[in-house]
Scaffold this motif. Structure first.
Motif, PDB file in Angstrom:
ATOM      1  N   PRO A  19     -25.979 129.276  88.507  1.00 16.92           N
ATOM      2  CA  PRO A  19     -26.383 128.281  87.586  1.00 16.92           C
ATOM      3  C   PRO A  19     -25.415 127.411  87.064  1.00 16.92           C
ATOM      4  O   PRO A  19     -24.387 128.249  87.002  1.00 16.92           O
ATOM      5  CB  PRO A  19     -27.099 128.733  86.772  1.00 16.92           C
ATOM      6  N   GLY A  20     -25.028 126.206  86.930  1.00 18.61           N
ATOM      7  CA  GLY A  20     -24.138 125.118  86.425  1.00 18.61           C
ATOM      8  C   GLY A  20     -23.182 124.560  87.516  1.00 18.61           C
ATOM      9  O   GLY A  20     -22.664 123.287  87.116  1.00 18.61           O
ATOM     10  N   GLN A  62     -26.947 121.340  89.267  1.00 15.54           N
ATOM     11  CA  GLN A  62     -27.769 120.580  88.647  1.00 15.54           C
ATOM     12  C   GLN A  62     -28.612 119.045  89.193  1.00 15.54           C
ATOM     13  O   GLN A  62     -28.894 119.337  89.058  1.00 15.54           O
ATOM     14  CB  GLN A  62     -26.006 119.878  88.571  1.00 15.54           C
ATOM     15  N   ARG A  74     -32.016 121.523  89.714  1.00 17.71           N
ATOM     16  CA  ARG A  74     -32.336 121.096  88.323  1.00 17.71           C
ATOM     17  C   ARG A  74     -32.798 119.717  87.858  1.00 17.71           C
ATOM     18  O   ARG A  74     -33.669 119.398  87.422  1.00 17.71           O
ATOM     19  CB  ARG A  74     -31.601 122.090  86.658  1.00 17.71           C
ATOM     20  N   ALA A  75     -31.913 118.750  87.896  1.00 19.96           N
ATOM     21  CA  ALA A  75     -32.741 117.354  87.840  1.00 19.96           C
ATOM     22  C   ALA A  75     -32.821 116.909  88.415  1.00 19.96           C
ATOM     23  O   ALA A  75     -34.491 116.367  88.144  1.00 19.96           O
ATOM     24  CB  ALA A  75     -30.871 116.214  88.346  1.00 19.96           C
ATOM     25  N   GLU A 124     -36.414 118.247  86.945  1.00 23.50           N
ATOM     26  CA  GLU A 124     -36.781 117.238  86.118  1.00 23.50           C
ATOM     27  C   GLU A 124     -37.747 116.014  86.082  1.00 23.50           C
ATOM     28  O   GLU A 124     -38.592 115.669  85.894  1.00 23.50           O
ATOM     29  CB  GLU A 124     -35.417 117.139  85.464  1.00 23.50           C
ATOM     30  N   VAL A 174     -36.959 126.229  90.681  1.00 23.95           N
ATOM     31  CA  VAL A 174     -35.027 126.283  90.938  1.00 23.95           C
ATOM     32  C   VAL A 174     -34.523 127.381  91.079  1.00 23.95           C
ATOM     33  O   VAL A 174     -35.061 128.474  89.782  1.00 23.95           O
ATOM     34  CB  VAL A 174     -34.561 125.673  89.488  1.00 23.95           C
ATOM     35  N   GLY A 178     -14.149 112.469  90.593  1.00 26.94           N
ATOM     36  CA  GLY A 178     -15.158 113.025  88.810  1.00 26.94           C
ATOM     37  C   GLY A 178     -14.438 114.114  88.183  1.00 26.94           C
ATOM     38  O   GLY A 178     -13.970 114.096  87.134  1.00 26.94           O
ATOM     39  N   ILE A 201     -30.707 109.832  85.449  1.00 31.75           N
ATOM     40  CA  ILE A 201     -30.080 111.539  85.672  1.00 31.75           C
ATOM     41  C   ILE A 201     -28.904 110.454  86.414  1.00 31.75           C
ATOM     42  O   ILE A 201     -27.877 110.862  85.939  1.00 31.75           O
ATOM     43  CB  ILE A 201     -31.262 112.372  86.029  1.00 31.75           C
ATOM     44  N   THR A 257     -26.266 108.507  83.651  1.00 29.28           N
ATOM     45  CA  THR A 257     -25.920 109.702  82.200  1.00 29.28           C
ATOM     46  C   THR A 257     -24.753 110.605  83.333  1.00 29.28           C
ATOM     47  O   THR A 257     -23.666 110.859  82.725  1.00 29.28           O
ATOM     48  CB  THR A 257     -26.851 110.163  82.305  1.00 29.28           C
ATOM     49  N   ASN A 258     -25.228 111.292  84.546  1.00 25.94           N
ATOM     50  CA  ASN A 258     -24.245 112.309  85.172  1.00 25.94           C
ATOM     51  C   ASN A 258     -23.108 111.622  85.757  1.00 25.94           C
ATOM     52  O   ASN A 258     -22.367 112.396  86.365  1.00 25.94           O
ATOM     53  CB  ASN A 258     -25.325 113.245  85.760  1.00 25.94           C
TER      54      ASN A 258
END
Lengths: 314, 161, 515
Positions: free
Chosen positions: A31-32, A37, A40-41, A44, A57, A201, A276, A279-280
């Motif tokens: 996770p993370g 991500q 999980r996106a 969502e 997930v 990033g 999403i 924002t990411n």
């Protein structure tokens, strides 16, 4: 008690088919991380847009995603509701880890997002352009230390390809592997290494503040509004992109694959998904169908060649 | 090595010799595995084999030291082991490991819970198994549904939407 | 506006009812997961990230910070009471803390951990607010050669955790070092000691090893021993609270722990565990009661607990000022910032000053909340020890396997048609290792310390030599490295000198004269 247990089991067996249109997305990472991500996106967005009623997930971390991939192939073969998130890193990991399962054994659906690498130097560095870097590399390849992620990862591959493209022996590349971008960033900022190479990033904030200077990005074209030149603009004919994709289980019928293709297409055009991405700060690199299959095959061939050149794979 | 009473004598310690042998064997495995490694050409300097060899060398020295210490009987006294509880606890861990993949977290962990309690002398199983199941299922529910942790599911867990 | 004004504004924001609520949820959740072995703040924040998509950014970040501090605090509770560290940063706490708990002094041990965490959190958070830019500059000056020197110093000080036999201590350390080699070598991508098993490619997880050696090893040792099984554990002997003497001995340790932990947390390759090793070693060297170490010395709990909380605040320094995550939790918090479209780094203080300052202020609030929540709970926590052993250990193993599965739930092993979790197999194997080590009087902590320090020191040494293209003089080229080597040499030579001169009499004399 035993009867109750048996009854529960039977009810379970009866109820399972009732969840027909629900996806299980495997993130082959803890996770993370980026893949988690992404998964999980997707969860969502698929739920919010009503494309799928209930999305689960599951995380199966380990060995650059190859452990998750192997488990996915074993466990979900022929299951039209199972998806796995993956990416370019997996291509390299399958080769370096001599993984028993390869991407040929899943059903690729689409490339979703991506990020190009950037080559950066500390603000005080004497290197001003890609040409300066090429000159230094040609003069003495060992004197240029490159900080990036783990050996055999996308950053290492990009550095190796860079050397190869400008005519320097890729086995001479002095690549210093750091676990995670943060440590590589610290090494570049502290002036411990000559250049840093990693995802945009990782370095973006320092580039904007002027602590780092971006020599070039490895993307196919410039990001909107960015003044970082691409490598091709700087005279080095090279594109390396670190993409993330979604794939389905092996052994699906054409109809089943078409249904998943349609769902993913609905997903990527949805407002939730686009929000999403925004924002990411993820770059939309949606590529589906046969175009993606061809791109994937090309990436695998190129990666295998460079990993052999660097000496990581026999 | 005496099983009946704590050995406090300064006699050579058989079990400690076994430890010395195990340490030497580990060193051997490290050397064997490392010598079979293919070192990529980029790492001509201190490569990936140096540390394993250093550690193996250290383990060999420690193995010798342990053997000497065993001769002198310098290890602390040990009391006899009761094997029953160990079998129950290890059995519980093995049973859980083999069950959760298909029977789910709650069933596997219930068996672990009951077996460990049994190892500490608390039973009978028909009472501890249900207690373990209720505990494990609640934990599964809280962590899997509340915190979105991916824990193994079996037929019973799948009943919960 | 000056820093004080900004911080005051931040405090006003943090004290709003809504943000207080987020901080409360955060510290409660953090303490709860910190108590569970294996499930740490990093995993919790990662899992909560998607849930907070729609929440208010300030509130969510405050909650995450609360989880972080709460987790650092909660890890010590099980470490002290049950000898099963919930986090790798609280392994050292178990050394003295559990000895205290067995003597019925669990209350004071928990209290010194709680107050020490508070003091360290307070000082370190203020340091974060006022000296962050300078600390970061110093941390960035550390090159691979300097880190290697730091690791050498760490190896020298590890001997403090060796217990009564140097041979067995070094053996335990080398077992840990050997385990650290397993997996893919970061610099070359080649597998080492993986025996062709894919699950071993990522190496041995520190938390899995710690949980196995401590929790499972301890369970096996107690169940198999007649004397241990019958041993009645005293929950409380004397007062639950700290005595005047406890206070006197704790406060210097808290301060030293804070000043050791904070800078190490701020280093890009430091990490909370290393600060706790140094702090423990320092307390042992400086203590006026060296004979109590290994038997339950309160300084050995106070120092490391302060150090691990201070380093938690320390990791926020590079995170906020550079956008540089130096721990797993910080990396996930970074993802949290990005999810709200915020980019931590040099521009964050300029562009989002109110948010940053309310975050810093809410760390102070969270810290205070933890103290208020936890001090009254100590009386309740020590009651854990009165749970009958069958239920207590059955529960410990349930949560230990839960944590292991939660961190890595891959069912990658296969026995015929039955899939199983390889991570649980490792847990079982190392559980037996832990049992064997205990039985033959080997200390446990050095194994875990070896697993942590081995790979770190190897990578830093090889990086330094790769950058210098093989020239070993780079290792002693910087003043930082030289200073660290001198300290390491002094740590070894000074006690040796005194022992040779006066067979320890001089040292004891010094220790008793000091007051």
């Amino acid at each position: 008690m035993n009867k109750l247990f048996l009854a529960a089991l039977m009810t379970g067996a009866l109820v399972v088919p009732g969840f027909a249109a629900d996806y299980t997305i495997m993130a082959p990472a803890a996770p993370g991380g980026g893949w988690d991500q992404t998964a999980r996106a997707m969860q969502e967005a698929l739920q919010a847009e009503g494309i799928s009623g209930n999305v689960q997930v599951t995380n199966v971390p380990g060995a650059g995603g190859t452990i998750g991939l192997a488990q996915f192939v074993n466990q979900y073969s022929g299951n039209p509701e199972a998806l796995i998130v993956g990416g370019y890193v997996m291509v390299g990991a399958i080769l370096t880890n001599a993984s028993p399962v390869s991407l040929a054994e899943v059903t690729p659906i689409a490339r979703l997002t991506g990020e190009s690498d950037v080559i950066v130097v500390p603000a005080a560095s004497e290197l001003q352009t890609v040409d300066d870097l090429v000159a230094m590399l040609k003069a003495d390849p060992g004197s240029v230390s490159w900080a990036g992620g783990s050996a055999g990862g996308v950053d290492h591959i990009a550095a190796g390809l860079f050397a190869k493209t400008v005519g320097v022996d890729p086995t001479k590349v002095n690549y210093i592997a750091y676990s995670g971008g943060g440590e590589a960033l610290a090494a570049v900022l502290g002036g411990q290494v000559t250049v840093g190479i990693s995802g945009l990033g990782e370095f973006d904030a320092q580039i904007q503040s002027g602590d780092l200077r971006a020599l070039a990005s490895t993307g196919a074209e410039r990001l909107e509004g960015s003044d970082i030149p691409t490598l091709s603009e700087s005279g080095v004919d090279l594109v390396v992109e670190n993409w993330r994709m979604v794939a389905a289980a092996p052994g699906l019928s054409d109809e089943e694959k078409a249904a998943i293709d349609a769902d993913i297409e609905k997903l990527v055009t949805s407002a939730t998904w686009q929000g999403i991405l925004e924002t990411n700060g993820w770059q939309d690199m949606y590529l589906g169908g046969e175009a993606f299959d061809a791109q994937l095959a090309a990436d695998i061939t190129a990666t295998e060649a460079i990993l052999k050149d660097i000496g990581l794979v026999q | 090595m005496s099983l009946s009473e704590p050995s406090i004598s300064r006699r050579p310690d058989g079990a400690a010799f076994v430890i010395a042998l195990v340490l030497a064997a580990i060193a051997g495995v490290i050397i064997w595995q490392t010598s079979n490694m293919r070192v990529p050409p980029i790492q001509a300097r201190v490569g990936p084999t140096v540390f394993p060899y250093v550690i193996a060398a250290g383990l060999i020295l420690l193995s010798i030291g342990t053997a000497v210490s065993a001769l002198r009987g310098a290890f602390p006294a040990r009391e006899p082991v009761r094997y029953g509880p160990i079998l129950w606890i290890a059995g519980g861990l093995v049973a859980q490991m083999l069950l959760i993949g298909w029977a789910g977290f709650a069933v596997g962990t219930a068996v672990l819970f009951a077996f460990v309690a049994k190892g500490f002398g608390r039973g009978p199983l028909w009472m501890t198994l249900p207690i373990g199941f209720v505990l494990a299922f609640s934990i599964w529910f809280v962590f899997s549904r509340g915190l979105q942790l991916s824990l193994p599911m079996g037929p019973i867990e799948r009943l919960v939407p | 506006m000056d820093t004080f004004g900004l911080l005051a504004d931040g405090l006003l924001a943090a004290l709003q009812a809504q943000n207080l609520l987020y901080a409360l949820i955060g510290v409660t959740l953090g303490t709860a997961v910190g108590v569970l072995p294996g499930i740490g703040p990093a995993l919790t924040v990662a899992l909560l990230l998607p849930v907070t998509y729609r929440l208010d950014p300030t509130g969510s970040l405050i909650m995450f910070a609360g989880i972080y501090y709460g987790g650092m605090y909660g890890g010590s509770t099980t470490s002290i009471l049950l000898n099963t560290p919930g986090e790798s940063a609280s392994i050292v706490t178990a050394l003295e803390g559990n000895k205290m708990a067995r003597k019925g002094r669990g209350g004071p041990a928990l209290a010194t951990a709680a107050i020490g965490s508070f003091v360290a959190g307070l000082i370190a958070t203020l340091a974060l607010a006022f000296v962050a830019p300078w600390v970061v500059k110093a941390a960035l000056a550390f090159g691979p050669a300097d880190y290697f020197a730091l690791m050498v110093l760490a190896f020298v000080t590890v001997s403090a955790a060796f217990g009564d036999s140097a041979l067995r201590g070094v053996t335990a350390l080398f077992i840990g070092l050997g385990l650290g080699v397993i997996g893919i070598d970061l610099q070359t991508g080649q597998a080492r000691l993986a025996f062709g098993i894919p699950d071993l490619l990522d190496g041995i997880e520190v938390t899995t090893l710690a949980v196995a050696l401590f929790a499972i090893g301890e369970t096996l040792a107690i169940a198999s021993s007649r004397t241990h099984l019958k041993e009645e554990v005293l929950a409380v002997k004397g007062s639950v609270w700290m005595t005047l003497d406890d206070w006197k001995r704790s406060w210097p340790a808290w301060l030293r722990g804070t000043f050791i932990g904070f800078p190490i947390g701020a280093m890009p390759a430091g990490g909370a565990e290393i600060g706790t090793f140094f702090s423990y070693a320092a307390e042992r060297k400086l203590s006026r009661h060296p004979e109590e170490f290994g038997q339950g010395a309160i300084e050995g709990v106070a120092g490391p607990e302060a150090a691990n909380n201070a380093s938690a605040a320390g990791t926020l320094v590079p995170l906020l000022t550079l956008g540089l995550p130096t721990s797993a939790t910080a990396a996930i918090m970074l993802a949290g910032f990005q999810q709200f479209g915020l980019q931590p780094g040099p521009l964050l203080f300029a562009n989002n000053a109110p948010l940053v300052w309310s975050l810093v202020a809410s760390l102070l609030v969270a810290n205070f909340m933890l103290l208020v929540l936890n001090l009254p709970l100590i009386g309740l926590w020590v009651k854990l020890l009165t749970i009958p052993k069958p239920w207590l250990y059955a529960g410990i193993l349930t949560f230990a396997t839960l944590g292991t599965l939660g961190a890595n739930g891959a069912m990658s092993g296969r026995l015929g048609p039955i899939p199983f979790s390889f991570e649980l197999l490792i847990l079982l194997a190392f559980g037996f290792l832990g049992f064997g080590l205990r039985r033959f009087g080997y200390p446990i902590a050095p194994v875990v310390i070896g697993l942590i320090l081995g790979p770190l020191s190897e990578q830093q040494l090889r990086r330094a030599l790769a950058i210098s293209q093989g020239d070993p003089s780079v290792l002693i080229a910087s003043p930082i490295a030289i200073t660290l080597y001198v300290i390491a040499a002094m740590a070894v030579l000074i006690p040796l000198y005194f022992r040779l001169r006066g067979k320890g009499a001089v040292l004891q004399q010094m220790a008793s004269d000091e007051d």
